[in-house]
Design a protein around this motif. Structure first.
Motif, PDB file in Angstrom:
ATOM      1  N   PHE A   1       0.824  -1.198   0.000  1.00 31.85           N
ATOM      2  CA  PHE A   1       0.000   0.000   0.000  1.00 31.85           C
ATOM      3  C   PHE A   1       0.864   1.257   0.000  1.00 31.85           C
ATOM      4  N   ILE A   2       0.368   2.279  -0.681  1.00 32.01           N
ATOM      5  CA  ILE A   2       0.950   3.615  -0.658  1.00 32.01           C
ATOM      6  C   ILE A   2      -0.057   4.538   0.015  1.00 32.01           C
ATOM      7  N   ASP A   3       0.411   5.368   0.927  1.00 31.76           N
ATOM      8  CA  ASP A   3      -0.452   6.335   1.599  1.00 31.76           C
ATOM      9  C   ASP A   3      -0.490   7.609   0.775  1.00 31.76           C
ATOM     10  N   ASP A   4      -1.648   7.894   0.180  1.00 32.63           N
ATOM     11  CA  ASP A   4      -1.822   9.091  -0.644  1.00 32.63           C
ATOM     12  C   ASP A   4      -2.440  10.252   0.130  1.00 32.63           C
ATOM     13  N   THR A   5      -2.696  10.074   1.416  1.00 36.04           N
ATOM     14  CA  THR A   5      -3.387  11.100   2.187  1.00 36.04           C
ATOM     15  C   THR A   5      -2.540  12.364   2.261  1.00 36.04           C
ATOM     16  N   LEU A   6      -3.101  13.478   1.823  1.00 33.01           N
ATOM     17  CA  LEU A   6      -2.354  14.728   1.835  1.00 33.01           C
ATOM     18  C   LEU A   6      -2.241  15.276   3.252  1.00 33.01           C
ATOM     19  N   PRO A   7      -1.090  15.834   3.624  1.00 34.20           N
ATOM     20  CA  PRO A   7      -0.968  16.455   4.943  1.00 34.20           C
ATOM     21  C   PRO A   7      -1.829  17.706   5.006  1.00 34.20           C
ATOM     22  N   PRO A   8      -2.299  18.082   6.190  1.00 36.30           N
ATOM     23  CA  PRO A   8      -3.111  19.305   6.295  1.00 36.30           C
ATOM     24  C   PRO A   8      -2.286  20.527   5.931  1.00 36.30           C
ATOM     25  N   PRO A   9      -2.893  21.534   5.316  1.00 36.04           N
ATOM     26  CA  PRO A   9      -2.130  22.738   4.934  1.00 36.04           C
ATOM     27  C   PRO A   9      -1.726  23.519   6.177  1.00 36.04           C
ATOM     28  N   PRO A  10      -0.673  24.320   6.092  1.00 36.02           N
ATOM     29  CA  PRO A  10      -0.277  25.147   7.239  1.00 36.02           C
ATOM     30  C   PRO A  10      -1.353  26.165   7.577  1.00 36.02           C
TER      31      PRO A  10
ATOM     32  N   PRO B   1      -2.500  28.888  -0.895  1.00 37.03           N
ATOM     33  CA  PRO B   1      -3.016  27.979  -1.917  1.00 37.03           C
ATOM     34  C   PRO B   1      -2.423  26.585  -1.738  1.00 37.03           C
ATOM     35  N   PRO B   2      -3.120  25.543  -2.208  1.00 36.02           N
ATOM     36  CA  PRO B   2      -2.588  24.184  -2.080  1.00 36.02           C
ATOM     37  C   PRO B   2      -1.253  24.051  -2.807  1.00 36.02           C
ATOM     38  N   GLN B   3      -0.348  23.279  -2.206  1.00 36.26           N
ATOM     39  CA  GLN B   3       0.951  23.043  -2.826  1.00 36.26           C
ATOM     40  C   GLN B   3       0.788  22.099  -4.016  1.00 36.26           C
ATOM     41  N   LYS B   4       1.398  22.446  -5.123  1.00 38.70           N
ATOM     42  CA  LYS B   4       1.346  21.619  -6.320  1.00 38.70           C
ATOM     43  C   LYS B   4       2.545  20.668  -6.327  1.00 38.70           C
ATOM     44  N   ARG B   5       2.278  19.375  -6.558  1.00 37.27           N
ATOM     45  CA  ARG B   5       3.380  18.423  -6.522  1.00 37.27           C
ATOM     46  C   ARG B   5       3.109  17.215  -7.403  1.00 37.27           C
ATOM     47  N   ILE B   6       4.186  16.508  -7.756  1.00 37.81           N
ATOM     48  CA  ILE B   6       4.125  15.265  -8.520  1.00 37.81           C
ATOM     49  C   ILE B   6       4.916  14.207  -7.759  1.00 37.81           C
TER      50      ILE B   6
ATOM     51  N   THR C   1       8.078   1.182 -23.125  1.00 43.89           N
ATOM     52  CA  THR C   1       8.196   1.951 -21.887  1.00 43.89           C
ATOM     53  C   THR C   1       7.564   3.317 -22.095  1.00 43.89           C
ATOM     54  N   THR C   2       6.609   3.656 -21.238  1.00 41.84           N
ATOM     55  CA  THR C   2       5.913   4.927 -21.355  1.00 41.84           C
ATOM     56  C   THR C   2       5.505   5.373 -19.956  1.00 41.84           C
ATOM     57  N   ALA C   3       4.540   6.284 -19.857  1.00 40.74           N
ATOM     58  CA  ALA C   3       4.118   6.783 -18.546  1.00 40.74           C
ATOM     59  C   ALA C   3       2.606   6.943 -18.506  1.00 40.74           C
ATOM     60  N   LYS C   4       2.048   6.824 -17.293  1.00 39.45           N
ATOM     61  CA  LYS C   4       0.657   7.140 -17.018  1.00 39.45           C
ATOM     62  C   LYS C   4       0.622   8.178 -15.904  1.00 39.45           C
ATOM     63  N   VAL C   5      -0.346   9.092 -15.978  1.00 39.83           N
ATOM     64  CA  VAL C   5      -0.472  10.150 -14.982  1.00 39.83           C
ATOM     65  C   VAL C   5      -1.863  10.091 -14.379  1.00 39.83           C
ATOM     66  N   PHE C   6      -1.932  10.101 -13.033  1.00 40.00           N
ATOM     67  CA  PHE C   6      -3.212  10.016 -12.334  1.00 40.00           C
ATOM     68  C   PHE C   6      -3.314  11.104 -11.258  1.00 40.00           C
ATOM     69  N   PRO C   7      -4.488  11.695 -11.084  1.00 45.41           N
ATOM     70  CA  PRO C   7      -4.668  12.640  -9.979  1.00 45.41           C
ATOM     71  C   PRO C   7      -4.680  11.904  -8.643  1.00 45.41           C
ATOM     72  N   ASN C   8      -4.067  12.501  -7.635  1.00 44.06           N
ATOM     73  CA  ASN C   8      -4.081  11.949  -6.291  1.00 44.06           C
ATOM     74  C   ASN C   8      -5.243  12.523  -5.499  1.00 44.06           C
ATOM     75  N   SER C   9      -5.277  12.213  -4.226  1.00 44.27           N
ATOM     76  CA  SER C   9      -6.360  12.675  -3.368  1.00 44.27           C
ATOM     77  C   SER C   9      -6.342  14.182  -3.217  1.00 44.27           C
ATOM     78  N   LYS C  10      -7.480  14.726  -2.779  1.00 46.07           N
ATOM     79  CA  LYS C  10      -7.601  16.139  -2.491  1.00 46.07           C
ATOM     80  C   LYS C  10      -7.970  16.324  -1.033  1.00 46.07           C
ATOM     81  N   LEU C  11      -7.629  17.456  -0.466  1.00 48.79           N
ATOM     82  CA  LEU C  11      -8.057  17.771   0.890  1.00 48.79           C
ATOM     83  C   LEU C  11      -9.543  18.047   0.887  1.00 48.79           C
ATOM     84  N   ASP C  12     -10.251  17.446   1.844  1.00 43.72           N
ATOM     85  CA  ASP C  12     -11.699  17.665   1.940  1.00 43.72           C
ATOM     86  C   ASP C  12     -11.994  19.092   2.395  1.00 43.72           C
TER      87      ASP C  12
END
Length: 263
Positions: free
Chosen positions: A149-158, A168-173, A252-263
């Motif tokens: 399992f990978i934990d995708d839960t975003l940390p709470p914003p400051p 604003p939410p931090q943008k990351r990959i 060999t290629t890549a796939k991109v998926f959106p992760n979770s969002k803060l509620d």
């Protein structure tokens, strides 16, 4: 076919378990090591599934879907004690969106279908809490399946200072390489960065601009290698997963998926 079941329960904890043999390295994202084991009777956790297993049977007719010899399914014991399916008859590099997980399952099992029966090939114990976002990763190395399992839960914003607007939410990959024994170098001109990705070592790139841009990477086949581009949209997404995989043609290629969002 992918089945999802609506249910209740759960929050932030990830544990990985496979057979009692040497563990195949599986990419794991950053997570909080100090996680409470408490559970809740309300709310839900969310789980998505990545089948990072390359094709084992190529189609006889070009354009058809490659397949796995083992018909893989991901199951848990539902509130009624009966097996419930999160994923059924998986195909190579199959992926799902986030699904709500049912009432506090303590184990999730990877099974394959043999003559109509389900034979367990891996399992993971899970203690989950309300609000968690997780990714189940199915892999196969040296003939042995693993489930992690990978934990995708975003940390709470400051918290903003009194009188100030929330930041604003931090943008990351988050980058993952799911091709064993190889490495891939990716690059971008705007914003400027370059990374070499290797199997089993995820990398996080944060503080990215809120824009659409392209990442360049080599697209490798059995006959040739050429440079391709993968579009990244951080205008409508705050966090993305960038997966190095193989497509249905073995490239060999890549796939991109959106992760979770803060509620």
């Amino acid at each position: 076919m992918i089945r999802s079941f609506l249910l209740f329960a759960v929050f932030l904890l990830v544990v990985s378990a496979t057979f009692a043999q040497e563990e195949t390295p599986a990419p794991t994202a950053e997570s909080d090591p100090a996680v409470s084991e408490e559970t809740s009777s309300t709310g839900s956790a969310h789980l998505r599934v990545w089948v990072m297993v390359p094709p084992e049977v190529m189609p006889a007719i070009p354009g058809d879907q490659p397949s796995l010899r083992d018909k893989l399914s991901l199951v848990y014991d539902g509130p009624d004690g009966k097996p419930a399916f999160l994923l059924s008859a998986a195909v190579p590099f199959d992926t799902t969106g986030y699904m709500e997980v049912p009432g506090h399952p303590t184990e999730i099992r990877l099974v394959r279908q043999i003559d109509g029966d389900l034979a367990e090939v891996a399992r993971s114990k899970a203690k989950l809490k309300t609000g968690a976002y997780l990714t189940a990763v199915i892999q196969k190395e040296n003939g042995r399946y693993t489930l992690s399992f990978i934990d995708d839960t975003l940390p709470p914003p400051p918290q903003p200072a009194p009188g100030e607007a929330p930041p604003p939410p931090q943008k990351r990959i988050v980058f993952y390489d799911f091709i064993s024994g190889d490495s891939t170098t990716i690059s971008c001109k705007d914003p400027v960065f370059s990374k070499t990705l290797t199997f089993g070592t995820p990398q996080i790139l944060a503080d990215l601009p809120e824009k659409i841009f392209s990442i360049s990477m080599p697209i490798k086949s059995a006959k040739r290698t050429y440079m391709g581009t993968i579009e990244i949209d951080l205008q409508t997404n705050d966090s993305l997963s960038f997966l190095i995989v193989k497509d249905f043609f073995g490239r060999t290629t890549a796939k991109v998926f959106p992760n979770s969002k803060l509620d």
